[in-house]
Motif scaffolding. Structure first.
Motif, PDB file in Angstrom:
ATOM      1  N   UNK A  45       8.750  49.089  66.576  1.00  0.00           N
ATOM      2  CA  UNK A  45       8.161  48.232  67.178  1.00  0.00           C
ATOM      3  C   UNK A  45       8.057  46.727  67.083  1.00  0.00           C
ATOM      4  N   UNK A  46       8.197  46.359  65.639  1.00  0.00           N
ATOM      5  CA  UNK A  46       8.284  45.090  65.121  1.00  0.00           C
ATOM      6  C   UNK A  46       9.572  44.393  65.747  1.00  0.00           C
ATOM      7  N   UNK A  47      10.694  45.164  65.628  1.00  0.00           N
ATOM      8  CA  UNK A  47      12.053  44.936  65.756  1.00  0.00           C
ATOM      9  C   UNK A  47      12.207  44.532  67.053  1.00  0.00           C
ATOM     10  N   UNK A  48      11.509  45.350  67.937  1.00  0.00           N
ATOM     11  CA  UNK A  48      11.589  45.135  69.394  1.00  0.00           C
ATOM     12  C   UNK A  48      11.023  43.679  69.941  1.00  0.00           C
ATOM     13  N   UNK A  49       9.983  43.615  69.426  1.00  0.00           N
ATOM     14  CA  UNK A  49       9.194  42.283  69.708  1.00  0.00           C
ATOM     15  C   UNK A  49      10.227  41.027  69.068  1.00  0.00           C
ATOM     16  N   UNK A  50      10.412  41.401  67.874  1.00  0.00           N
ATOM     17  CA  UNK A  50      11.408  40.124  67.041  1.00  0.00           C
ATOM     18  C   UNK A  50      12.377  39.958  67.939  1.00  0.00           C
ATOM     19  N   UNK A  51      13.198  40.841  68.675  1.00  0.00           N
ATOM     20  CA  UNK A  51      14.386  40.705  69.544  1.00  0.00           C
ATOM     21  C   UNK A  51      13.929  40.098  70.581  1.00  0.00           C
ATOM     22  N   UNK A  52      13.034  40.301  71.252  1.00  0.00           N
ATOM     23  CA  UNK A  52      12.339  39.756  72.219  1.00  0.00           C
ATOM     24  C   UNK A  52      11.838  38.314  72.366  1.00  0.00           C
ATOM     25  N   UNK A  53      11.909  37.678  70.985  1.00  0.00           N
ATOM     26  CA  UNK A  53      11.286  36.420  70.822  1.00  0.00           C
ATOM     27  C   UNK A  53       9.660  36.296  70.582  1.00  0.00           C
ATOM     28  N   UNK A  54       8.968  37.642  70.456  1.00  0.00           N
ATOM     29  CA  UNK A  54       7.793  37.723  70.253  1.00  0.00           C
ATOM     30  C   UNK A  54       7.152  37.868  69.011  1.00  0.00           C
ATOM     31  N   UNK A  55       7.693  36.706  68.211  1.00  0.00           N
ATOM     32  CA  UNK A  55       7.444  36.897  66.552  1.00  0.00           C
ATOM     33  C   UNK A  55       6.196  36.945  66.149  1.00  0.00           C
ATOM     34  N   UNK A  56       5.108  36.365  66.794  1.00  0.00           N
ATOM     35  CA  UNK A  56       3.727  36.365  66.409  1.00  0.00           C
ATOM     36  C   UNK A  56       3.168  37.947  66.457  1.00  0.00           C
TER      37      UNK A  56
END
Length: 163
Positions: A45-56
């Motif tokens: 889940x973290x990686x998906x958000x990170x990849x999408x630019x949703x670092x927060x």
């Protein structure tokens, strides 16, 4: 279930037809099949958000995954990705600390070169481009078909002219 779960996660990551938010939703859907605090599900889940630019949103998920007991290569991946995320969020000192520890203790790890690359980036972000270049060249040197010793020597010389 693990092999099937892993295969479905891998398919989502490989599906270039998905946009970033579709990928986040697809990963979340598969991750929901595991307990809420499952470190592997949190990592995905973290990686998906990170990849999408949703670092927060990625940062606390990476931390929870690491706190939950990821091990081996997945732990190293999570450290690299968390460090990259916090660097992008302006927490360069934390990124350096995470990566320095990983770099100094994981020379035999399969992802050591990846750690070195992100450590070099964090060093550049901190204003220490020379040390960053040294780390990057040290990681590159063993992969060169020629000049391995020369490049390794020059990498050391960048930070220690007496070397």
């Amino acid at each position: 279930m693990t092999d099937d779960w892993d295969t479905r996660i891998a398919r989502v990551w490989a599906d270039d037809a998905l946009d970033d938010l579709e990928r986040v939703r697809a990963i979340d859907e598969i991750a929901a099949e595991r307990p809420a605090h499952d470190p592997r599900a949190l990592f995905e889940r973290a990686g998906a958000r990170d990849s999408a630019g949703i670092e927060e949103e990625a940062e606390p998920l990476y931390r929870a995954a690491l706190d939950g007991g990821l091990d081996g290569e997945l732990r190293t991946q999570a450290v690299i990705q968390l460090a990259s995320t916090v660097r992008n969020l302006g927490k360069v000192d934390e990124a350096l600390a995470l990566l320095r520890t990983e770099y100094e203790h994981g020379h035999a790890e399969p992802l050591h070169d990846g750690v070195a690359a992100f450590y070099a980036l964090a060093l550049v972000s901190s204003g220490d481009a020379v040390r960053g270049a040294s780390i990057a060249l040290e990681a590159l040197a063993p992969h060169l078909p020629r000049y391995t010793r020369s490049v390794a020597g020059y990498a050391r010389e960048l930070v220690d002219p007496e070397a």
